[in-house]
Design an enzyme around this catalytic site. Structure first.
Site, PDB file in Angstrom:
ATOM      1  N   GLU A 163       0.827  -1.211   0.000  1.00  0.00           N
ATOM      2  CA  GLU A 163       0.000   0.000   0.000  1.00  0.00           C
ATOM      3  C   GLU A 163       0.863   1.263   0.000  1.00  0.00           C
ATOM      4  O   GLU A 163       0.362   2.349   0.296  1.00  0.00           O
ATOM      5  CB  GLU A 163      -0.935   0.021   1.223  1.00  0.00           C
ATOM      6  CG  GLU A 163      -1.919  -1.125   1.329  1.00  0.00           C
ATOM      7  CD  GLU A 163      -3.133  -0.997   0.398  1.00  0.00           C
ATOM      8  OE1 GLU A 163      -3.207  -0.009  -0.360  1.00  0.00           O
ATOM      9  OE2 GLU A 163      -3.980  -1.916   0.418  1.00  0.00           O
TER      10      GLU A 163
ATOM     11  N   HIS B 220      -3.028   1.360   8.438  1.00  0.00           N
ATOM     12  CA  HIS B 220      -4.103   0.593   7.812  1.00  0.00           C
ATOM     13  C   HIS B 220      -4.200  -0.742   8.537  1.00  0.00           C
ATOM     14  O   HIS B 220      -3.178  -1.412   8.743  1.00  0.00           O
ATOM     15  CB  HIS B 220      -3.814   0.377   6.326  1.00  0.00           C
ATOM     16  CG  HIS B 220      -4.650  -0.700   5.726  1.00  0.00           C
ATOM     17  ND1 HIS B 220      -6.024  -0.643   5.714  1.00  0.00           N
ATOM     18  CD2 HIS B 220      -4.328  -1.882   5.152  1.00  0.00           C
ATOM     19  CE1 HIS B 220      -6.502  -1.736   5.153  1.00  0.00           C
ATOM     20  NE2 HIS B 220      -5.492  -2.514   4.811  1.00  0.00           N
TER      21      HIS B 220
ATOM     22  N   HIS C 275      -7.285  -4.121   9.890  1.00  0.00           N
ATOM     23  CA  HIS C 275      -8.538  -4.815   9.593  1.00  0.00           C
ATOM     24  C   HIS C 275      -9.325  -5.050  10.890  1.00  0.00           C
ATOM     25  O   HIS C 275      -9.441  -6.197  11.340  1.00  0.00           O
ATOM     26  CB  HIS C 275      -8.246  -6.162   8.917  1.00  0.00           C
ATOM     27  CG  HIS C 275      -7.427  -6.088   7.652  1.00  0.00           C
ATOM     28  ND1 HIS C 275      -6.739  -7.169   7.124  1.00  0.00           N
ATOM     29  CD2 HIS C 275      -7.201  -5.058   6.797  1.00  0.00           C
ATOM     30  CE1 HIS C 275      -6.125  -6.812   6.009  1.00  0.00           C
ATOM     31  NE2 HIS C 275      -6.374  -5.536   5.791  1.00  0.00           N
TER      32      HIS C 275
HETATM   33  O1  2HA Z   1      -0.630  -4.997   3.247  1.00  0.00           O
HETATM   34  O2  2HA Z   1      -3.702  -5.127   4.360  1.00  0.00           O
HETATM   35  O3  2HA Z   1      -4.491  -3.982   2.115  1.00  0.00           O
HETATM   36  C1  2HA Z   1      -1.645  -5.821   3.595  1.00  0.00           C
HETATM   37  C2  2HA Z   1      -2.950  -5.173   3.431  1.00  0.00           C
HETATM   38  C3  2HA Z   1      -3.276  -4.588   2.130  1.00  0.00           C
HETATM   39 ZN    ZN Z   2      -5.673  -4.417   4.089  1.00  0.00          ZN
END
Ligand code: 2HA
Ligand code: ZN
Length: 268
Positions: free
Chosen positions: A118, A141, A143
Site C-alpha cells: 500500500e 491501515h 482490519h
Molecule cells: O498490506 O492489508 O491492504 C496488507 C494489506 C493490504
Molecule cells: Zn488491508
C-alpha cells in the site's frame, strides 16, 4: 550497525511502531500480513543519514508526489507480519528516501525490506497532508473486525450513519475521534483509485472505513492514529454486543450528544 544507533528520537519512532504493531496483532486485526504502517520521520533525519548510500535500486512510487521531496519514511515491509514487526521491527520494516524526482524511492536502512504493497496510497496521503500544512506524520491501515463487519451492510455506508451511531455508544468516542468515520466504497486493495478516494475523504475525516476491507487512519503519530481506530472499534463492539443481547441500543440522545459537544468543545 543500525541507523538507530545514537539516534534516540528515530529509535523512539520505531519503538512506537513496534508497540502498535503488537496491539494490532493482539486485537486480531492483523491476520497474516494484513495491514500496514508508515511514518514520516523527516524531522529526525540528520546530514549523516542524508549522505547514507541506498541499499536498493530506485523504485517507482507509481505517482509523482511533489511535497515529498527530501522526505524519509519508516514503512512496514510488504508481506511482513504485524506480529513480527512488533518483535523485530528492523527486520520487518525499513527506512526509505524519496528521490528528487518525487516519483521514485530507495531503501536506505537497515535491511533491504521492500515496503508495503500500500506504499502508493500511504505516500500519496503523506503528500496530501504536507500539502495542507498538517502536522500529521503517521498512517495506519488495519482490519478491525467489528468495523469491517459493519462495512458489509449498506445502511452503515451512508454518509455519517456509522459516525453518528458509533459516537452515540459512549461519550468518549466523539471526544477522541471528533471528525468521525469517512466511508470509502469498495476498491481494489493497493489501487490508485483506493488511494485517491481515501485522500478525498481525509479532507473531512481522520479515519476512513474501506468497505469490506479495513480502516485507514492518520494522526500526529502512530499511537494517536491507533487510538482513533481503537476508540471507534470499541463503540462498534458495544453496538454489536447490545444487538447480540437481543435489543437495538438506544444510543446517547441528540441532547446528550449536543451537551457533550459543547462541554468538550468539539466540532459540530
Ligand atoms: O498490506 O492489508 O491492504 C496488507 C494489506 C493490504
Ligand atoms: Zn488491508
Amino acid at each position: 550497525m543500525s541507523i538507530l544507533d545514537n539516534r534516540p528520537e528515530l529509535a523512539r519512532e520505531v519503538e512506537q511502531v513496534a508497540e502498535v504493531a503488537g496491539y494490532l496483532w493482539q486485537k486480531g486485526w492483523a491476520e497474516r500480513n494484513g495491514g500496514n504502517i508508515t511514518v514520516n520521520v523527516t524531522q529526525h533525519i540528520d546530514d549523516a543519514i542524508r549522505a547514507m548510500p541506498a541499499i536498493s535500486e530506485p523504485r517507482p512510487i507509481g505517482f509523482t508526489l511533489p511535497n515529498l521531496k527530501g522526505c524519509y519514511f519508516f514503512c512496514k515491509g510488504t508481506n511482513k507480519r504485524m506480529r513480527d514487526l512488533a518483535r523485530w521491527p528492523m527486520d520487518n520494516a525499513s527506512f526509505i528516501r524519496i528521490l528528487d524526482d518525487c516519483a521514485h524511492y530507495e531503501i536506505i536502512a537497515d535491511k533491504p525490506v521492500a515496503p508495503t504493497s500500500e506504499l502508493p496510497s500511504h505516500l500519496a496521503v503523506h503528500n496530501y497532508l504536507i500539502g495542507k500544512g498538517s502536522n500529521y506524520k503517521a498512517s495506519v491501515h488495519t482490519h478491525p473486525i467489528e468495523l469491517v463487519a459493519m462495512s458489509h451492510c449498506k445502511k452503515y455506508l451512508e454518509k455519517d450513519v456509522a459516525t453518528r451511531l458509533l459516537w452515540s455508544m459512549i461519550p468518549e468516542t466523539k471526544a477522541f475521534c471528533p471528525r468521525g468515520l469517512g466511508i470509502i466504497p469498495y476498491q481494489l486493495p493497493s489501487s490508485n483509485e483506493l488511494a485517491e478516494s481515501t485522500i478525498k475523504e481525509l479532507g473531512d475525516y481522520d479515519v476512513t472505513l474501506w468497505e469490506k476491507h479495513g480502516v485507514f487512519a492518520v494522526d500526529t503519530d502512530v499511537m494517536a492514529a491507533f487510538d482513533q481506530i481503537d476508540v471507534l472499534n470499541k463503540s462498534a463492539q458495544i453496538y454489536i454486543c447490545a444487538k447480540n443481547m437481543g435489543f437495538e441500543p438506544d444510543g446517547m440522545s441528540d441532547e446528550q450528544m449536543r451537551e457533550m459537544t459543547v462541554a468538550f468543545n468539539l466540532p459540530k
